[in-house]
Design a protein around this motif. Sequence first.
Motif, PDB file in Angstrom:
ATOM      1  N   ALA A  19     -25.553 110.002 141.257  1.00 44.26           N
ATOM      2  CA  ALA A  19     -25.895 108.772 141.614  1.00 44.26           C
ATOM      3  C   ALA A  19     -27.256 108.747 142.339  1.00 44.26           C
ATOM      4  O   ALA A  19     -27.867 107.646 142.462  1.00 44.26           O
ATOM      5  CB  ALA A  19     -24.820 108.480 142.884  1.00 44.26           C
ATOM      6  N   GLY A  20     -27.871 109.781 142.544  1.00 40.50           N
ATOM      7  CA  GLY A  20     -29.196 109.820 143.097  1.00 40.50           C
ATOM      8  C   GLY A  20     -30.455 109.792 142.148  1.00 40.50           C
ATOM      9  O   GLY A  20     -31.509 109.868 142.540  1.00 40.50           O
ATOM     10  N   THR A  21     -30.003 109.555 140.799  1.00 37.85           N
ATOM     11  CA  THR A  21     -31.086 109.676 139.899  1.00 37.85           C
ATOM     12  C   THR A  21     -31.763 108.477 139.906  1.00 37.85           C
ATOM     13  O   THR A  21     -31.282 107.287 139.760  1.00 37.85           O
ATOM     14  CB  THR A  21     -30.742 109.767 138.468  1.00 37.85           C
ATOM     15  OG1 THR A  21     -29.527 111.017 138.414  1.00 37.85           O
ATOM     16  CG2 THR A  21     -31.613 109.674 137.324  1.00 37.85           C
ATOM     17  N   PRO A  22     -33.354 108.528 139.995  1.00 40.90           N
ATOM     18  CA  PRO A  22     -34.042 107.490 140.431  1.00 40.90           C
ATOM     19  C   PRO A  22     -34.190 106.487 139.009  1.00 40.90           C
ATOM     20  O   PRO A  22     -34.032 106.921 137.955  1.00 40.90           O
ATOM     21  CB  PRO A  22     -35.515 108.098 140.526  1.00 40.90           C
ATOM     22  CG  PRO A  22     -35.175 109.300 140.878  1.00 40.90           C
ATOM     23  CD  PRO A  22     -33.827 109.769 140.109  1.00 40.90           C
ATOM     24  N   PHE A  23     -34.696 105.274 139.262  1.00 35.93           N
ATOM     25  CA  PHE A  23     -34.671 104.269 138.226  1.00 35.93           C
ATOM     26  C   PHE A  23     -35.471 104.703 137.241  1.00 35.93           C
ATOM     27  O   PHE A  23     -35.142 104.819 135.743  1.00 35.93           O
ATOM     28  CB  PHE A  23     -35.223 102.907 138.708  1.00 35.93           C
ATOM     29  CG  PHE A  23     -35.568 101.723 137.723  1.00 35.93           C
ATOM     30  CD1 PHE A  23     -34.239 100.850 137.565  1.00 35.93           C
ATOM     31  CD2 PHE A  23     -36.347 101.798 136.820  1.00 35.93           C
ATOM     32  CE1 PHE A  23     -34.391  99.903 136.626  1.00 35.93           C
ATOM     33  CE2 PHE A  23     -36.576 100.654 135.874  1.00 35.93           C
ATOM     34  CZ  PHE A  23     -35.367  99.575 135.752  1.00 35.93           C
ATOM     35  N   LYS A  24     -36.836 105.102 137.193  1.00 37.18           N
ATOM     36  CA  LYS A  24     -37.557 105.269 136.158  1.00 37.18           C
ATOM     37  C   LYS A  24     -37.143 106.754 135.332  1.00 37.18           C
ATOM     38  O   LYS A  24     -37.305 106.838 134.250  1.00 37.18           O
ATOM     39  CB  LYS A  24     -38.947 105.882 136.721  1.00 37.18           C
ATOM     40  CG  LYS A  24     -39.649 104.427 137.032  1.00 37.18           C
ATOM     41  CD  LYS A  24     -41.335 104.493 137.169  1.00 37.18           C
ATOM     42  CE  LYS A  24     -41.720 104.651 135.470  1.00 37.18           C
ATOM     43  NZ  LYS A  24     -43.230 104.545 135.469  1.00 37.18           N
ATOM     44  N   ASP A  25     -36.483 107.732 136.042  1.00 37.93           N
ATOM     45  CA  ASP A  25     -35.818 108.685 135.409  1.00 37.93           C
ATOM     46  C   ASP A  25     -34.792 108.389 134.413  1.00 37.93           C
ATOM     47  O   ASP A  25     -34.328 108.735 133.213  1.00 37.93           O
ATOM     48  CB  ASP A  25     -35.519 109.954 136.381  1.00 37.93           C
ATOM     49  CG  ASP A  25     -36.262 110.376 137.226  1.00 37.93           C
ATOM     50  OD1 ASP A  25     -37.647 110.309 136.821  1.00 37.93           O
ATOM     51  OD2 ASP A  25     -36.082 111.236 137.980  1.00 37.93           O
ATOM     52  N   LEU A  26     -34.086 107.150 134.867  1.00 36.80           N
ATOM     53  CA  LEU A  26     -32.844 106.717 133.921  1.00 36.80           C
ATOM     54  C   LEU A  26     -33.354 105.956 132.761  1.00 36.80           C
ATOM     55  O   LEU A  26     -33.110 106.227 131.651  1.00 36.80           O
ATOM     56  CB  LEU A  26     -31.921 105.463 134.799  1.00 36.80           C
ATOM     57  CG  LEU A  26     -31.432 106.173 135.989  1.00 36.80           C
ATOM     58  CD1 LEU A  26     -30.804 104.983 136.939  1.00 36.80           C
ATOM     59  CD2 LEU A  26     -30.101 106.864 135.464  1.00 36.80           C
ATOM     60  N   VAL A  27     -34.585 105.346 132.874  1.00 41.21           N
ATOM     61  CA  VAL A  27     -35.115 104.742 131.717  1.00 41.21           C
ATOM     62  C   VAL A  27     -35.678 105.700 130.705  1.00 41.21           C
ATOM     63  O   VAL A  27     -35.723 105.861 129.476  1.00 41.21           O
ATOM     64  CB  VAL A  27     -36.542 103.845 132.047  1.00 41.21           C
ATOM     65  CG1 VAL A  27     -37.297 103.344 130.762  1.00 41.21           C
ATOM     66  CG2 VAL A  27     -35.796 102.809 132.970  1.00 41.21           C
ATOM     67  N   LEU A  86     -32.509 101.163 143.430  1.00 46.16           N
ATOM     68  CA  LEU A  86     -33.708 102.127 143.080  1.00 46.16           C
ATOM     69  C   LEU A  86     -32.911 103.397 142.330  1.00 46.16           C
ATOM     70  O   LEU A  86     -33.487 104.111 141.720  1.00 46.16           O
ATOM     71  CB  LEU A  86     -34.427 102.552 144.170  1.00 46.16           C
ATOM     72  CG  LEU A  86     -35.171 101.339 144.930  1.00 46.16           C
ATOM     73  CD1 LEU A  86     -35.577 101.711 146.130  1.00 46.16           C
ATOM     74  CD2 LEU A  86     -36.113 100.508 143.974  1.00 46.16           C
ATOM     75  N   THR A  87     -31.601 103.569 142.367  1.00 44.87           N
ATOM     76  CA  THR A  87     -30.760 104.889 142.049  1.00 44.87           C
ATOM     77  C   THR A  87     -29.863 104.324 140.852  1.00 44.87           C
ATOM     78  O   THR A  87     -29.316 103.158 141.148  1.00 44.87           O
ATOM     79  CB  THR A  87     -30.251 105.736 143.027  1.00 44.87           C
ATOM     80  OG1 THR A  87     -29.455 105.093 143.887  1.00 44.87           O
ATOM     81  CG2 THR A  87     -31.658 106.000 143.900  1.00 44.87           C
ATOM     82  N   ALA A  88     -29.305 105.404 140.318  1.00 41.26           N
ATOM     83  CA  ALA A  88     -28.023 105.271 139.357  1.00 41.26           C
ATOM     84  C   ALA A  88     -26.923 104.766 140.322  1.00 41.26           C
ATOM     85  O   ALA A  88     -26.128 103.829 139.958  1.00 41.26           O
ATOM     86  CB  ALA A  88     -27.744 106.377 138.537  1.00 41.26           C
ATOM     87  N   GLY A  89     -26.902 105.182 141.514  1.00 38.92           N
ATOM     88  CA  GLY A  89     -25.700 104.789 142.253  1.00 38.92           C
ATOM     89  C   GLY A  89     -25.855 103.410 142.622  1.00 38.92           C
ATOM     90  O   GLY A  89     -24.684 102.399 142.739  1.00 38.92           O
ATOM     91  N   ASP A  90     -27.034 102.701 142.775  1.00 43.83           N
ATOM     92  CA  ASP A  90     -27.106 101.289 142.986  1.00 43.83           C
ATOM     93  C   ASP A  90     -26.870 100.435 141.767  1.00 43.83           C
ATOM     94  O   ASP A  90     -26.646  99.274 141.822  1.00 43.83           O
ATOM     95  CB  ASP A  90     -28.701 101.105 143.525  1.00 43.83           C
ATOM     96  CG  ASP A  90     -28.894 101.836 144.780  1.00 43.83           C
ATOM     97  OD1 ASP A  90     -28.171 102.041 145.729  1.00 43.83           O
ATOM     98  OD2 ASP A  90     -30.004 102.292 145.020  1.00 43.83           O
TER      99      ASP A  90
END
Length: 232
Positions: A19-27, A86-90
């Motif tokens: 859930a805490g993975t940041p947006f840019k890391d997800l991309v 900003l994160t996967a959880g959001d």
Amino acid sequence: MAHRTVREVMTTEVVTVSAGTPFKDLVTVLAERHISAVPVLDAGGRVTGLVSEIDLLRKEEYQEDPGARRPPHWRHGADRARADGLTAGDLMSSPAVTIRPEASVVEAARALDRQHVRRLVVIDGDGHLVGIVAPPDLLKIYLRSDEEIRDEIIHEVITEYLGTDPERVTVRVAAGQVTLGGEVEKKSMIRLAVKLAHSVDGVVNVAQALSYAIDDSHVPPVLDSRSGSSMT
């Protein structure tokens, strides 16, 4: 007929995030792994949601652009809040649309259509991730060979279910298209044979040129010996 299960066709090597993975890391994960979505797991390994490309694109969708049509006003609430995430959880869609590994490929196909999603997260009884199933996985059943399909129809449909001598019925399969010929015992068996053959995984279409020994579509009346009248 028994259909293949989700377990038999699903993808088991699944990339996950927290859930805490940041947006840019997800991309980055989606781009580098050439995938379109990633499950979000909690600390116990249970699925809490799914982040897809569409979820990430909301951030771009809600950017100011005078030349672009604005999103419908009724979408400004929850979607706008997720766009600011900003994160996967959001950002994730939660709960994820899930299915059990023992479910059939038919159930999975219906779930994809009914839920209007492109993938199902496969979980066990405790909610732990075991795989992902998507349309390309379900289409694998159509890669079965004609010989496999023919053998299953002969053994499971003709011999076991209908109880008919397979020497009396011909089964031809070409590119997944089945043709039934020969003779069955009763006329009512023809419709059943076609229906069951069509339910075999990998079958594209079924045609039949079956004949029958007994016409059981018209049951003769039974004579009541006491009254002399017929009973139907």
